[in-house]
Motif scaffolding. Structure first.
Motif, mmCIF file in Angstrom:
data_model
loop_
_atom_site.group_PDB
_atom_site.id
_atom_site.type_symbol
_atom_site.label_atom_id
_atom_site.label_comp_id
_atom_site.label_asym_id
_atom_site.label_seq_id
_atom_site.Cartn_x
_atom_site.Cartn_y
_atom_site.Cartn_z
ATOM 1 N N GLU A 57 -10.585 36.429 -19.189
ATOM 2 C CA GLU A 57 -11.110 36.177 -17.860
ATOM 3 C C GLU A 57 -10.763 37.332 -16.932
ATOM 4 N N ARG A 107 -9.581 37.174 -13.984
ATOM 5 C CA ARG A 107 -8.283 36.909 -13.368
ATOM 6 C C ARG A 107 -7.145 37.412 -14.263
ATOM 7 N N GLN A 108 -7.277 37.209 -15.573
ATOM 8 C CA GLN A 108 -6.245 37.677 -16.504
ATOM 9 C C GLN A 108 -6.147 39.195 -16.494
ATOM 10 N N GLU A 155 -6.868 41.100 -13.952
ATOM 11 C CA GLU A 155 -6.233 41.449 -12.679
ATOM 12 C C GLU A 155 -4.711 41.322 -12.780
ATOM 13 N N GLN A 208 -0.616 33.705 -17.524
ATOM 14 C CA GLN A 208 -1.881 34.406 -17.668
ATOM 15 C C GLN A 208 -1.766 35.571 -18.650
ATOM 16 N N LEU A 222 -6.142 35.477 -2.932
ATOM 17 C CA LEU A 222 -5.746 34.352 -3.781
ATOM 18 C C LEU A 222 -5.157 33.218 -2.960
ATOM 19 N N ASP A 236 -13.845 39.337 -3.804
ATOM 20 C CA ASP A 236 -12.478 39.648 -4.222
ATOM 21 C C ASP A 236 -12.325 41.155 -4.351
#
Length: 297
Positions: free
Chosen positions: A2, A4-5, A7, A35, A99, A125
Motif C-alpha cells: 500500500e 501508506r506502507q 510512506e 506497517q 495524517l 496528501d
C-alpha cells in the motif's frame, strides 16, 4: 503493498529511527513497526536490520529506497494533476491534509460542499517539506499543519485550535507547589510517554526546548494511556507527564497536581496555511474547519 506502507518505509529509512519516523508521520511508534512488518511480509524481503542501539537499511532496503521515493513523488504529482484538472472544470479547492487531521478536515470539507452546491474540495496528501512551497506557488489553495510554523513571507497561518499544555506532577513533588513549571526546572525527572500522535508531538517540543536551553534530553517511561501514566505518577511519585488543557478532569486524580507547562512556543496548534490574500472560498473553508474542530475532542 500500500502507498501508506511505502510512506512509512521512506520515513524510517530517512530517519533510521522508528520513534523519530513516528513523530514525523504524526502516528504512534507501534503503528510504524506494524506497517513495516506488513510491507516486509508482502515484499518477502527484510528492509531493516534492527537492534537495541540502531536501525539500518538492509541491502534490499537500500536498493528499494530510490524506487519508493519515486512512487511517493508520482502519487503526489498524480493527485495535484487531478486536482488541477478538476479545478479547471469548475469550482474547486485543493487542500493538503495530514495524517492527524484528515478526518476532521474531511468533515469540514463535506460540510462546506453541502452548503455550496457545485464546489469540490480535493484533499491531497503531500509531504510536510513541500506543502508550504506548493501553497506559495498556487499549486495548492491551502495546507493543513499540525505543528508550529515559523512566520513565512507570503503565507498566513490561520490557527484552528490552541491547546495549552499542563504538567501532571506528583503532589509530593516540590514543583507541584508552583503555579507554572518551566521545562528547565524538570531536571532529570522522567516523563511518562503516552502512545498518541499528540503526545509524541509534545515530547518532541519539550526535548527541542530543553536542547535550545543547552540541557540534556529527559528520560522517558512508557504508559499505554493517560490514566495509566497518572496512576504511576501518583503511586510512585518519581515521574511526570504532559496533558492538554481538555484533560483538566484529571485534576481530581488523587496524588496528582496539574500545573501550566511554561516555555516559549510550548503549545501545539492545528491550523491552515494560506497565501496572504486567501480567496472567499478558502475563507469559507476556514469557517467550516473552525466549527468542525470545535466539535472534535
Amino acid at each position: 503493498m500500500e502507498l501508506r506502507q511505502i510512506e512509512f518505509f521512506v520515513a524510517v529509512a530517512e530517519e533510521l529511527h522508528f520513534g523519530r519516523a513516528a513523530r514525523r508521520l504524526h502516528v504512534v511508534q507501534p503503528a510504524v513497526s506494524q506497517q513495516i512488518r506488513q510491507l516486509e511480509r508482502g515484499l518477502r524481503v527484510k528492509l531493516f536490520n534492527r537492534s537495541t542501539r540502531r536501525v539500518c537499511l538492509t541491502e534490499a532496503g537500500e536498493a528499494l529506497l530510490p524506487a519508493a521515493r519515486a512512487v511517493l513523488l508520482t502519487a503526489q504529482e498524480t493527485q495535484l494533476i487531478a486536482a488541477r484538472y478538476a479545478s479547471s472544470r469548475g469550482n474547486s479547492l485543493r487542500i493538503a491534509t495530514s495524517l492527524r487531521s484528515r478526518a476532521r478536515l474531511r468533515l469540514a470539507a463535506d460540510t462546506l460542499m453541502q452548503s455550496r452546491p457545485g464546489l469540490t474540495v480535493h484533499l491531497v496528501d503531500v509531504s510536510d517539506g513541500t506543502r508550504l512551497d506548493l501553497v506559495r506557488t498556487g499549486a495548492l489553495d491551502a495546507a493543513m499543519v499540525d505543528h508550529l510554523v515559523p512566520p513565512t513571507p507570503g503565507l498566513l497561518l490561520h490557527r484552528l485550535r490552541w491547546r495549552p499544555v499542563l504538567a501532571a506532577l506528583p503532589r509530593s513533588c516540590a514543583l507541584a507547589e508552583q503555579e507554572s513549571v518551566g521545562v528547565e526546572a524538570l531536571g532529570e525527572l522522567p516523563m511518562r510517554q503516552i502512545p498518541s500522535a499528540f503526545h509524541l508531538t509534545l515530547v518532541e517540543l519539550i526535548i527541542s526546548a530543553r536542547r535550545r536551553l543547552g540541557l540534556e534530553s529527559i528520560p522517558l517511561r512508557y504508559a499505554t494511556s493517560v490514566r495509566e501514566a497518572l496512576d504511576g505518577i501518583a503511586r510512585y511519585g518519581d515521574s511526570w507527564t504532559a496533558v492538554q488543557d481538555e484533560a483538566r478532569e484529571y485534576a481530581q486524580h488523587p496524588g496528582i497536581r496539574l500545573r501550566a507547562l511554561s516555555v516559549d512556543g510550548m503549545a501545539t496548534q492545528s491550523g491552515i496555511v494560506t497565501r496572504v490574500a486567501p480567496s472567499e472560498q478558502v475563507l469559507a473553508l476556514l469557517g467550516s474547519c473552525t466549527s468542525s474542530f470545535e466539535r472534535e475532542v
